[in-house]
Design an enzyme around this catalytic site. Structure first.
Site, mmCIF file in Angstrom:
data_model
loop_
_atom_site.group_PDB
_atom_site.id
_atom_site.type_symbol
_atom_site.label_atom_id
_atom_site.label_comp_id
_atom_site.label_asym_id
_atom_site.label_seq_id
_atom_site.Cartn_x
_atom_site.Cartn_y
_atom_site.Cartn_z
ATOM 1 N N ARG A 155 -13.695 -27.647 -0.854
ATOM 2 C CA ARG A 155 -12.355 -27.669 -0.233
ATOM 3 C C ARG A 155 -11.700 -29.039 -0.243
ATOM 4 O O ARG A 155 -10.785 -29.325 0.522
ATOM 5 C CB ARG A 155 -12.396 -27.136 1.199
ATOM 6 C CG ARG A 155 -12.890 -25.720 1.260
ATOM 7 C CD ARG A 155 -12.442 -25.029 2.520
ATOM 8 N NE ARG A 155 -12.868 -23.644 2.463
ATOM 9 C CZ ARG A 155 -14.075 -23.236 2.785
ATOM 10 N NH1 ARG A 155 -14.973 -24.088 3.222
ATOM 11 N NH2 ARG A 155 -14.391 -21.970 2.700
ATOM 12 N N LYS A 189 -0.511 -35.320 -9.469
ATOM 13 C CA LYS A 189 -0.495 -34.021 -10.158
ATOM 14 C C LYS A 189 -1.841 -33.853 -10.852
ATOM 15 O O LYS A 189 -2.274 -34.736 -11.586
ATOM 16 C CB LYS A 189 0.594 -33.998 -11.238
ATOM 17 C CG LYS A 189 1.939 -33.520 -10.767
ATOM 18 C CD LYS A 189 2.830 -33.299 -11.997
ATOM 19 C CE LYS A 189 4.210 -32.864 -11.628
ATOM 20 N NZ LYS A 189 5.061 -32.703 -12.815
ATOM 21 N N GLU A 235 6.504 -43.342 -22.823
ATOM 22 C CA GLU A 235 6.806 -43.108 -21.396
ATOM 23 C C GLU A 235 7.480 -44.340 -20.777
ATOM 24 O O GLU A 235 8.349 -44.219 -19.919
ATOM 25 C CB GLU A 235 5.536 -42.765 -20.605
ATOM 26 C CG GLU A 235 4.794 -41.516 -21.052
ATOM 27 C CD GLU A 235 5.444 -40.187 -20.631
ATOM 28 O OE1 GLU A 235 6.464 -40.184 -19.930
ATOM 29 O OE2 GLU A 235 4.894 -39.133 -21.048
ATOM 30 N N LYS A 284 8.006 -44.953 -10.926
ATOM 31 C CA LYS A 284 7.409 -43.646 -10.648
ATOM 32 C C LYS A 284 7.084 -43.505 -9.160
ATOM 33 O O LYS A 284 7.319 -42.458 -8.566
ATOM 34 C CB LYS A 284 6.159 -43.427 -11.504
ATOM 35 C CG LYS A 284 5.548 -42.070 -11.215
ATOM 36 C CD LYS A 284 4.902 -41.400 -12.369
ATOM 37 C CE LYS A 284 4.501 -39.983 -11.988
ATOM 38 N NZ LYS A 284 3.632 -39.340 -12.929
ATOM 39 N N GLU A 327 7.917 -32.389 -6.582
ATOM 40 C CA GLU A 327 8.852 -32.026 -7.645
ATOM 41 C C GLU A 327 9.766 -30.861 -7.286
ATOM 42 O O GLU A 327 9.772 -29.808 -7.925
ATOM 43 C CB GLU A 327 8.107 -31.717 -8.957
ATOM 44 C CG GLU A 327 9.070 -31.703 -10.142
ATOM 45 C CD GLU A 327 8.361 -31.669 -11.487
ATOM 46 O OE1 GLU A 327 7.329 -32.337 -11.641
ATOM 47 O OE2 GLU A 327 8.870 -30.974 -12.369
ATOM 48 N N ARG A 363 12.203 -35.709 -8.660
ATOM 49 C CA ARG A 363 11.081 -35.972 -9.553
ATOM 50 C C ARG A 363 11.316 -35.388 -10.940
ATOM 51 O O ARG A 363 10.717 -35.824 -11.923
ATOM 52 C CB ARG A 363 9.784 -35.420 -8.924
ATOM 53 C CG ARG A 363 8.522 -35.859 -9.641
ATOM 54 C CD ARG A 363 7.272 -35.617 -8.806
ATOM 55 N NE ARG A 363 6.086 -35.938 -9.597
ATOM 56 C CZ ARG A 363 4.862 -36.027 -9.107
ATOM 57 N NH1 ARG A 363 4.638 -35.842 -7.836
ATOM 58 N NH2 ARG A 363 3.843 -36.306 -9.895
ATOM 59 N N ASN A 399 11.160 -35.852 -16.200
ATOM 60 C CA ASN A 399 10.997 -34.963 -17.355
ATOM 61 C C ASN A 399 12.002 -35.263 -18.465
ATOM 62 O O ASN A 399 12.109 -34.493 -19.412
ATOM 63 C CB ASN A 399 11.152 -33.498 -16.942
ATOM 64 C CG ASN A 399 9.956 -33.036 -16.152
ATOM 65 O OD1 ASN A 399 8.839 -33.475 -16.400
ATOM 66 N ND2 ASN A 399 10.186 -32.175 -15.184
ATOM 67 N N HIS A 457 11.329 -34.397 -22.011
ATOM 68 C CA HIS A 457 10.122 -33.571 -22.024
ATOM 69 C C HIS A 457 10.382 -32.088 -22.312
ATOM 70 O O HIS A 457 9.476 -31.391 -22.770
ATOM 71 C CB HIS A 457 9.362 -33.701 -20.710
ATOM 72 C CG HIS A 457 8.541 -34.962 -20.632
ATOM 73 N ND1 HIS A 457 9.097 -36.215 -20.756
ATOM 74 C CD2 HIS A 457 7.209 -35.167 -20.476
ATOM 75 C CE1 HIS A 457 8.136 -37.130 -20.655
ATOM 76 N NE2 HIS A 457 6.976 -36.514 -20.488
ATOM 77 N N HIS A 467 8.124 -30.960 -25.088
ATOM 78 C CA HIS A 467 7.037 -29.978 -24.924
ATOM 79 C C HIS A 467 7.160 -28.860 -25.962
ATOM 80 O O HIS A 467 6.146 -28.380 -26.491
ATOM 81 C CB HIS A 467 7.061 -29.363 -23.522
ATOM 82 C CG HIS A 467 6.502 -30.288 -22.483
ATOM 83 N ND1 HIS A 467 6.943 -30.303 -21.181
ATOM 84 C CD2 HIS A 467 5.536 -31.230 -22.555
ATOM 85 C CE1 HIS A 467 6.271 -31.229 -20.493
ATOM 86 N NE2 HIS A 467 5.409 -31.799 -21.313
ATOM 87 N N HIS A 523 1.849 -36.338 -27.652
ATOM 88 C CA HIS A 523 2.807 -36.251 -26.543
ATOM 89 C C HIS A 523 3.888 -37.332 -26.663
ATOM 90 O O HIS A 523 5.078 -37.056 -26.532
ATOM 91 C CB HIS A 523 2.067 -36.389 -25.210
ATOM 92 C CG HIS A 523 2.958 -36.263 -24.013
ATOM 93 N ND1 HIS A 523 3.554 -35.080 -23.659
ATOM 94 C CD2 HIS A 523 3.391 -37.191 -23.105
ATOM 95 C CE1 HIS A 523 4.303 -35.265 -22.577
ATOM 96 N NE2 HIS A 523 4.225 -36.538 -22.229
HETATM 97 ZN ZN ZN Z 1 5.028 -37.336 -20.505
#
Ligand code: ZN
Ligand code: ADP
Length: 365
Positions: free
Chosen positions: A124, A146, A188, A230, A240, A244, A248, A251, A255, A267
């Site tokens: 947990r 994340k 990035e 960030k 998010e 936030r 992206n 992205h 993606h 990436h």
């Molecule tokens: Zn990224």
């Protein structure tokens, strides 16, 4: 060693520090000891990082009388799955790891995402630290809590928000990082310059050569600036729900390109193309001045990152992946667009024709 405090809403997560510097690894144990959040530690790393970094770190911690073990995983995205999670959990059980123990993720984003995930569910939830060893993980995935693993159906589909107890960014790890991985991180960092910090953007423009040659003083500056951006964003929007999302930028299309190439495009390469595409869409919709779009494209090219979509990727394929994107709401493809450098906004919906036209124009001829 510089420190950045990440202040989070106490009701959701405890605040923590990001420590940044060169050769700070031997000061990490002092901080771990000071935090005193566990009586025992398990380093989880991958096969590329364990020698020399993992073994050296393990020896250093043992010499400080810290109770520590190490688990080594196979490297690469292919291992970021539920089997590896079960594997780690079983090893932890076998080692007798309990709730008084903490995990240390030593590696790139794959290790960080997976160890964070295990830490969030093992008994947990047990504490964990992030020690990112790729440039990408140092400026992005290690900060913000994340965690995720992939499913055969797609990337990062199982995950949690679970903040680490601390993040240690040691620049000396970058000495062994292959240039392909270094460029991934640069993509990035360019993104942060575009969405938030025109001074960072100008610094990147004027120091392409020195940064590419991994000048440590400059790297320290740009990594720290990126982390501050960030952290400011996640302090406002940890889960998010709004702000936030500007992280992206590039992205959404990125993606789709990554997936359409079957992940043969990295990436960093994919989001570089995605950032060029988003800038172009912003220009077409008369938000972004043409000279800003050109500066974005030039900077991306200067760092040896791609700005065109390979001919081999089908436009239809990219479009249908965009439509299937999990961030799509009410059938509208939402994009982070730009009003100017440093001024992003979330667009309510870009017409499909504009997206298609942009993809076609960006095809590498
Ligand atoms: Zn990224
Ligand atoms: P990312 O951080 O880009 O999300 P990964 O965790 O997959 O991605 O790391 C990219 C690759 O770099 C992996 O093969 C990993 O083993 C390797 N790697 C990570 N850190 C280092 C380092 N400091 N030196 C050399 N290779 C590294």
């Amino acid at each position: 060693m510089n420190k950045i405090k990440v202040n989070l809403d106490k009701k959701i997560s405890a605040s923590y520090e990001i420590c940044i510097g060169q050769n700070i690894i031997d000061r990490i144990e002092m901080i771990i000891a000071k935090n005193n959040c566990a009586s025992r530690y398990v380093i989880v790393t991958d096969s590329n990082v364990s020698t020399p970094h993992g073994e050296k770190f393990l020896t250093t911690l043992k010499a400080m009388d810290i109770d520590v073990d190490m688990i080594e995983l196979p490297d690469g995205e292919a291992s970021k799955n539920i089997d590896t999670v079960l594997n780690i959990a079983k090893k932890l059980i076998k080692m007798g790891v309990d709730r008084k123990s903490a995990l240390i993720a030593l590696g790139g984003g794959v290790v960080g995402d997976m160890v964070g995930f295990v830490a969030s569910i093992y008994m947990r939830g047990i504490p964990y630290y992030q020690i990112p060893t790729t440039l990408l993980a140092q400026v992005d995935s290690s900060i913000g809590g994340k965690t995720a693993i992939d499913l055969p159906e797609g990337k990062n589909l199982l995950g949690t928000f679970y903040q680490p107890k601390g993040v240690f960014i040691d620049l000396s790890f970058l000495n062994t990082l292959p240039s392909r991985e270094f460029k991934n991180g640069m993509a990035e960092i360019i993104k942060y310059g575009i969405i938030d910090d025109t001074d960072l953007f100008s610094l990147l423009e004027s120091e392409v050569k020195a940064i590419s040659d991994r000048d440590m003083a400059l790297l320290l500056t740009i990594i720290e600036k990126s982390c501050r951006i960030k952290k400011r964003i996640i302090e406002i929007d940890e889960k998010e729900t709004g702000l936030r999302r500007i992280l992206n930028f590039g992205h959404t299309i990125g993606h789709a390109i990554e997936a359409q190439s079957d992940y043969s495009i990295s990436h960093g390469d994919a989001i570089s193309i995605g950032m060029v595409a988003s800038a172009k869409i912003s220009e077409k919709l008369k938000y972004l001045p043409s000279k800003d779009r050109q500066r974005i494209e030039s900077l991306i090219r200067a760092f040896g990152l791609p700005h065109r979509i390979p001919m081999s990727l089908s436009t239809e394929g990219i479009l249908s992946r965009l439509k299937a994107d999990k961030k799509k709401e009410d059938n509208i493809i939402k994009f982070v667009l730009l009003k100017k450098l440093g001024m992003p906004f979330i667009n309510g919906g870009v017409p499909e024709e504009i997206i298609q036209e942009t993809i076609v124009e960006l095809k590498d001829r």
